[in-house]
Design a protein around this motif. Sequence first.
Motif, PDB file in Angstrom:
ATOM      1  N   ALA A 192       0.851  -1.209   0.246  1.00  0.00           N
ATOM      2  CA  ALA A 192       0.049   0.277   0.116  1.00  0.00           C
ATOM      3  C   ALA A 192       0.789   1.290   0.012  1.00  0.00           C
ATOM      4  O   ALA A 192       0.368   2.289  -0.580  1.00  0.00           O
ATOM      5  N   SER A 193       1.979   1.243   0.651  1.00  0.00           N
ATOM      6  CA  SER A 193       2.894   2.463   0.695  1.00  0.00           C
ATOM      7  C   SER A 193       4.057   2.363  -0.440  1.00  0.00           C
ATOM      8  O   SER A 193       4.894   3.378  -0.246  1.00  0.00           O
ATOM      9  N   THR A 194       4.157   1.473  -1.276  1.00  0.00           N
ATOM     10  CA  THR A 194       5.128   1.457  -2.056  1.00  0.00           C
ATOM     11  C   THR A 194       5.327   2.336  -3.044  1.00  0.00           C
ATOM     12  O   THR A 194       4.267   2.549  -3.677  1.00  0.00           O
ATOM     13  N   ASP A 195       6.516   3.119  -3.046  1.00  0.00           N
ATOM     14  CA  ASP A 195       6.760   4.173  -4.032  1.00  0.00           C
ATOM     15  C   ASP A 195       7.315   3.584  -5.384  1.00  0.00           C
ATOM     16  O   ASP A 195       8.415   3.029  -5.370  1.00  0.00           O
ATOM     17  N   ARG A 196       6.523   3.105  -6.473  1.00  0.00           N
ATOM     18  CA  ARG A 196       6.932   2.257  -7.517  1.00  0.00           C
ATOM     19  C   ARG A 196       8.184   3.099  -8.261  1.00  0.00           C
ATOM     20  O   ARG A 196       8.920   2.480  -8.645  1.00  0.00           O
ATOM     21  N   ALA A 197       8.343   4.225  -8.266  1.00  0.00           N
ATOM     22  CA  ALA A 197       9.402   4.901  -8.834  1.00  0.00           C
ATOM     23  C   ALA A 197      10.733   4.420  -8.217  1.00  0.00           C
ATOM     24  O   ALA A 197      11.823   4.596  -8.810  1.00  0.00           O
ATOM     25  N   ASP A 198      10.615   4.005  -6.963  1.00  0.00           N
ATOM     26  CA  ASP A 198      11.903   3.789  -6.072  1.00  0.00           C
ATOM     27  C   ASP A 198      11.965   2.367  -5.663  1.00  0.00           C
ATOM     28  O   ASP A 198      12.656   1.754  -4.783  1.00  0.00           O
ATOM     29  N   THR A 199      11.277   1.551  -6.576  1.00  0.00           N
ATOM     30  CA  THR A 199      11.051   0.070  -6.190  1.00  0.00           C
ATOM     31  C   THR A 199      11.092  -0.906  -7.448  1.00  0.00           C
ATOM     32  O   THR A 199      10.895  -0.534  -8.416  1.00  0.00           O
ATOM     33  N   VAL A 200      12.073  -1.864  -7.235  1.00  0.00           N
ATOM     34  CA  VAL A 200      12.447  -2.772  -8.527  1.00  0.00           C
ATOM     35  C   VAL A 200      11.448  -4.013  -8.176  1.00  0.00           C
ATOM     36  O   VAL A 200      11.293  -4.406  -7.062  1.00  0.00           O
ATOM     37  N   ARG A 201      10.607  -4.482  -9.204  1.00  0.00           N
ATOM     38  CA  ARG A 201       9.675  -5.389  -8.776  1.00  0.00           C
ATOM     39  C   ARG A 201      10.046  -6.716  -9.398  1.00  0.00           C
ATOM     40  O   ARG A 201      10.208  -6.708 -10.827  1.00  0.00           O
ATOM     41  N   ILE A 202      10.063  -7.957  -8.970  1.00  0.00           N
ATOM     42  CA  ILE A 202      10.536  -8.947  -9.397  1.00  0.00           C
ATOM     43  C   ILE A 202       9.614 -10.086  -9.260  1.00  0.00           C
ATOM     44  O   ILE A 202       8.955 -10.148  -8.160  1.00  0.00           O
ATOM     45  N   VAL A 203       9.357 -10.923 -10.383  1.00  0.00           N
ATOM     46  CA  VAL A 203       8.409 -12.216 -10.275  1.00  0.00           C
ATOM     47  C   VAL A 203       9.110 -13.338 -10.562  1.00  0.00           C
ATOM     48  O   VAL A 203      10.072 -13.518 -11.328  1.00  0.00           O
ATOM     49  N   LEU A 204       9.177 -14.285  -9.641  1.00  0.00           N
ATOM     50  CA  LEU A 204       9.819 -15.524  -9.560  1.00  0.00           C
ATOM     51  C   LEU A 204       8.809 -16.804  -9.733  1.00  0.00           C
ATOM     52  O   LEU A 204       7.676 -16.376  -9.687  1.00  0.00           O
ATOM     53  N   PRO A 205       9.430 -17.751 -10.038  1.00  0.00           N
ATOM     54  CA  PRO A 205       8.522 -18.935 -10.343  1.00  0.00           C
ATOM     55  C   PRO A 205       7.822 -19.484  -9.009  1.00  0.00           C
ATOM     56  O   PRO A 205       6.801 -20.090  -9.299  1.00  0.00           O
ATOM     57  N   GLU A 206       8.429 -19.230  -7.921  1.00  0.00           N
ATOM     58  CA  GLU A 206       7.922 -19.885  -6.893  1.00  0.00           C
ATOM     59  C   GLU A 206       8.377 -18.939  -5.569  1.00  0.00           C
ATOM     60  O   GLU A 206       9.263 -18.301  -5.567  1.00  0.00           O
TER      61      GLU A 206
END
Length: 522
Positions: free
Chosen positions: A38-52
């Motif tokens: 809810a509070s994440t600043d997307r411009a300063d966040t790297v978003r990673i999606v993993l298989p598990e």
Amino acid sequence: MTSARRRAVPRPRAGAAVLTALGGVLCLAAAGCSGSAASTDRADTVRIVLPEEPPTLEPCDASLTATGVVVRSNITQPLAERNPTTGDLEPLLATSWTQTSPTTWTFRIREGVRFSDGTPFDAAAAAFSIDRAVNGSFGCNVDGYVFGDDDLRVAAPDPTTLTVSTPEPDPILPLRVSFVEMVPPTTDEAAKVRVPIGTGPYRVASWDAGTRLNLERNPDYWGAPPAYARAEYQWRSDSSVRAAMVVNGEADISTGLGPEDGAGDLGVSYPNNETTALRIQATEPPLNDIRVRQAIGLAVDRDGIVSALLNGDGQPAAQLVPDGVVGHDADLTPVGFDVDRARELVAAARADGVDTTAPIRLITRTGLFPRIEQVVQAIAYQLELAGLTVRIEMMDTSEALTYQQRPFPAGTGPYLLVIQHGNQSGDAAFSMDQYLKSDGFQSSYGTPELDREIADAEALTGDARQAALAKVFADEPREVAQYAYIAHMRGILARSPSVNYAPNSATGDEMRLAEMTPRTTR
């Protein structure tokens, strides 16, 4: 951990399908909830999606791929780390190391380092971390993976001096110790922890089990602050979904992709050091007959699997480690695909009274690599052409690990296990100790003769070490045949145009967030 689930896969038939295929929120009081979605600043966040989802964040289990890709060099750190490009072992929490006796190495500990909870890091903390991980009795993965049954003697005569001693001389002890992540002395000595405290550039902010894991910058980090203030991990089992999340701007990096998953120009291929093989549970009939084990190797069409199912993103394998690892035998070539000869070997074993009709379980982990289901269906079909009876079983990570690591379950019957081994150390000793020795942590079989050959090779250095380790790889298929090697793999990830990150051979096991920087503002 996720609960154990087993999903049945239909038996392959000798039909067109197979032939075509081959042709509760946890918010940490110490860290606060600033990393929540809810509070994440997307411009300063790297978003990673993993298989598990990581099964655990326990640092002494960071040798597990699903754990290490989040923990290593992000939350926790070792005394030294191997440069994946040069292969050199470089200082990290230790500034230097020297062999001060045949069985003792002395490390100089970096000053001014603190854990993310404010506890000072010193030689005593390093000694505690090694003793807990290697000499402890609660089943650390790094113990079996790197050290086997050997205990270490550790001492901290002063805050900046650490000594580590082995029962016998070990020329690569600093490399082994580099697999131990440092934790504060307040860490539970008798049980694994869910959320670790480390010296790395990040700390855990929140873990919404089953949904996402958030890291935030460690304000007490001793090095340069990483470019991203936060990292958000999610996981999706479907690789095409992972690719689409990057293409659609929902994530910045997704891993474990195949060429057909739709990443397009955002897909990046890289060498990942992983070797895929069938481990043969050679203590169980009919697999206890070497003719049957050799028949399995002959029945696997490596070239077809690489070209048709891996889209050429790999290389047929003849040994457990790829080029670039000390001990790799450049002269070894993969066993040829020869179903007729495989059938002859099975028939010879049957004529001698071996029950070759006994069902053999073919076990693999869901999502182990892209198109894993098609690969095991093709292998099962080929083994049945050789005269064996095969049943495929797909398992989740937690259940598959019970078949992968000692102690193995009792009463399993004969089974083949699809394994994927990545040697990030750069030396074949780690692979041999774990996968080839009779009592190796992930070995199901061996011989006293091969054990002695391995031990003698590992005591050597330089060119003599390379030659002796290479000979082990040449001898194992002829004399033991515990494995049917399939392919040296390559990895594919999707990367957003807004992120600078160059994957390397360590990425599959250790994705360093500090190496990621924003390219543009979203």
